[in-house]
Design a protein around this motif. Sequence first.
Motif, short mmCIF file in Angstrom:
data_model
loop_
_atom_site.label_atom_id
_atom_site.label_comp_id
_atom_site.label_asym_id
_atom_site.label_seq_id
_atom_site.Cartn_x
_atom_site.Cartn_y
_atom_site.Cartn_z
N LYS A 1 -19.85 20.42 2.89
CA LYS A 1 -18.52 19.85 2.74
C LYS A 1 -17.83 20.56 1.56
N LYS A 2 -16.58 20.88 1.72
CA LYS A 2 -15.87 21.49 0.59
C LYS A 2 -15.75 20.47 -0.53
N VAL A 3 -15.85 20.93 -1.75
CA VAL A 3 -15.63 19.98 -2.84
C VAL A 3 -14.13 19.86 -2.99
N ASN A 4 -13.64 18.79 -2.48
CA ASN A 4 -12.20 18.69 -2.32
C ASN A 4 -11.73 17.32 -2.77
N SER A 5 -11.93 17.05 -4.05
CA SER A 5 -11.60 15.71 -4.51
C SER A 5 -10.10 15.55 -4.70
N GLU A 6 -9.38 16.66 -4.68
CA GLU A 6 -7.95 16.61 -4.99
C GLU A 6 -7.07 16.56 -3.76
N ILE A 7 -7.58 15.93 -2.67
CA ILE A 7 -6.74 15.85 -1.48
C ILE A 7 -5.59 14.90 -1.79
N LYS A 8 -4.38 15.42 -1.65
CA LYS A 8 -3.24 14.59 -1.99
C LYS A 8 -2.98 13.60 -0.85
N SER A 9 -2.77 12.37 -1.23
CA SER A 9 -2.58 11.34 -0.22
C SER A 9 -1.10 11.18 0.13
N GLU A 10 -0.84 10.74 1.34
CA GLU A 10 0.51 10.28 1.69
C GLU A 10 0.82 9.06 0.82
N VAL A 11 2.11 8.73 0.72
CA VAL A 11 2.50 7.56 -0.09
C VAL A 11 2.01 6.26 0.57
N THR A 12 2.08 6.22 1.91
CA THR A 12 1.66 4.98 2.60
C THR A 12 0.36 5.24 3.35
N ARG A 13 -0.58 4.33 3.20
CA ARG A 13 -1.88 4.49 3.87
C ARG A 13 -2.31 3.18 4.52
N TYR A 14 -3.23 3.30 5.46
CA TYR A 14 -3.81 2.14 6.12
C TYR A 14 -5.28 2.01 5.76
N ILE B 1 -0.26 0.28 0.52
CA ILE B 1 -1.42 0.18 1.42
C ILE B 1 -1.22 -0.97 2.38
N THR B 2 -1.46 -0.68 3.67
CA THR B 2 -1.42 -1.72 4.68
C THR B 2 -2.85 -2.08 5.07
N LEU B 3 -3.20 -3.34 4.86
CA LEU B 3 -4.55 -3.81 5.21
C LEU B 3 -4.54 -4.17 6.70
N LEU B 4 -5.46 -3.58 7.42
CA LEU B 4 -5.43 -3.68 8.88
C LEU B 4 -6.58 -4.48 9.45
N GLY B 5 -6.28 -5.23 10.48
CA GLY B 5 -7.30 -5.92 11.26
C GLY B 5 -6.61 -6.57 12.44
N GLN B 6 -7.38 -6.96 13.47
CA GLN B 6 -6.75 -7.62 14.62
C GLN B 6 -6.27 -9.01 14.22
N ASN B 7 -6.85 -9.53 13.16
CA ASN B 7 -6.55 -10.91 12.77
C ASN B 7 -6.84 -11.04 11.28
N VAL B 8 -6.08 -10.29 10.45
CA VAL B 8 -6.44 -10.14 9.04
C VAL B 8 -6.59 -11.46 8.29
N ASN C 1 -1.01 1.22 -10.46
CA ASN C 1 -0.17 2.20 -9.77
C ASN C 1 0.04 1.92 -8.28
N LEU C 2 -0.69 0.96 -7.74
CA LEU C 2 -0.38 0.55 -6.37
C LEU C 2 0.87 -0.31 -6.44
N LYS C 3 1.88 0.05 -5.61
CA LYS C 3 3.15 -0.67 -5.73
C LYS C 3 3.35 -1.73 -4.67
N ARG C 4 2.84 -1.44 -3.47
CA ARG C 4 3.12 -2.38 -2.38
C ARG C 4 1.88 -2.63 -1.52
N ILE C 5 1.76 -3.86 -1.06
CA ILE C 5 0.69 -4.23 -0.13
C ILE C 5 1.33 -4.82 1.12
N ARG C 6 0.91 -4.30 2.26
CA ARG C 6 1.30 -4.92 3.53
C ARG C 6 0.05 -5.27 4.30
N PHE C 7 0.18 -6.03 5.36
CA PHE C 7 -0.99 -6.37 6.15
C PHE C 7 -0.57 -6.71 7.56
N MET C 8 -1.45 -6.46 8.51
CA MET C 8 -1.23 -6.85 9.89
C MET C 8 -2.52 -6.75 10.68
#
Length: 419
Positions: free
Chosen positions: A123-136, A182-189, A211-218
């Motif tokens: 595996k490449k040592v790639n700890s610096e993968i830049k993330s998108e602003v919004t993630r699931y 970050i959006t927290l995901l589940g069929q029935n969170v 530094n996390l600014k927003r939380i969503r869930f569904m």
Amino acid sequence: MNYLIETIGCQMNMCESDVLSSVFSAYGASKVSSLSDADVAILNTCSVRAQAEQKAFSYLGRIKEFKQKNPDIKVVVIGCMAERLGSKIKKRFNSVDLIIGAKDIDNAALRIMDLFHMSDFAKKVNSEIKSEVTRYVTIMKGCDNYCSYCTVPFVRGKEISVNFEKIVNKCSSMVKNGAREITLLGQNVNSYKYEDVNFAALIKKVATIENLKRIRFMTNHPKDLSDDLIKIMATEPKVCSHIHLPMQSASDKILKAMNRKYSHEHYLKLIKKLRAAIPAISVTTDIIVGFPGETDEDFEDTLEAVKTIKFDGLYVFKYSPRPNTKASGMIDDVPLQEKKRRHAVILEEANKISIEIVSEIIGSTQQVLVEKIKNGIIKARTRGGRKVFAKGDKEEYLGKHINVNIKEAKVNSLFGNII
Ligand code: SAH
Ligand code: SF4
Ligand code: F3S
């Protein structure tokens, strides 16, 4: 390995496709956007309605033709339809090399890379993968609810909550790499439970991440929406004022036949409570029309509820019988023509309401989180989840909260000026 990945289905599938992509990129593989550049074509599938499966079949048909002229390309089918139909897919399309069902998704990346003997590589040592602003982030797998129309419990298996420490660590590392929402995901969170941590407690833990600014869930199930959750939505500033709360129908007879385990009155009470506690809340929903036994009257009840509740957004689906589900044993007695009519009536009403709601937003100032900047245009989202576009090209806006004065409003997007 150059890979093409196509995703059908819900956020869960989108999220799992993203996870695959990030593993592949850590091993040096590249994402491509056309078949002619690809060594492997991956199709992530959905079984929720017959239409979703037809979409996958027509895609596989196209790939089959391509493979006749380009026999070296590998074809991989993953996800819910792969789980449901398994090797039957291969029988119909001998062009398919590998099938990985939704329950085995955790092994998918390695199994796909094995086709190219890639998992032997370091595996490449790639700890610096830049993330998108919004993630699931998936917080639970599967579903135990067995709504009578739904295939998800069959293709995704039993409901299992992920260890909260793992969730918090994952969220933290995403935030370190640049994620801000970050959006927290589940069929029935809202039925999340790991040891003594319930969903509201999990949100509290995630909210402590710096530094996390927003939380969503569904998604939420109305039968499990607790006062605890409403309270944390009202008091924790990082939690966005949006809830997706599928109503499905407003007829108690139909809700019962759907095995939804709540009455319409209960649903209305929840909406009232939510709106009282969080005045700016945006409420979105899912509706099924043409469920077995749905009379004109039942349908009118649902239409009336759409008119009175005034959802900020809704998805409406024509009932589609799914093998093995309880409802597939009921007579699918609403003719397709009538399902289409009911579908169109709900959509038209929803559209009217949306226009009313968005026109009230014109002139207001909205706090938005900047998700992308491209060609001098900022793409952001309000706390309620509406897309906002504004002129601006300062990279420093990315991942920041800014205020936008809304000048123009369409059903699916707002336009304005940065203040
Ligand atoms: N777990 C989520 C989402 C499940 S699937 C939930 O419970 O809300 C997303 C939506 O698809 C459902 O809310 C429902 O409205 C719709 N749906 C599911 N099965 C369907 C079927 N067989 N026919 C038509 N719509 C369906
Ligand atoms: Fe399907 Fe119902 Fe589970 Fe949602 S809660 S995934 S609709 S069975
Ligand atoms: Fe999602 Fe479709 Fe599977 S809705 S869980 S991808 S059946």
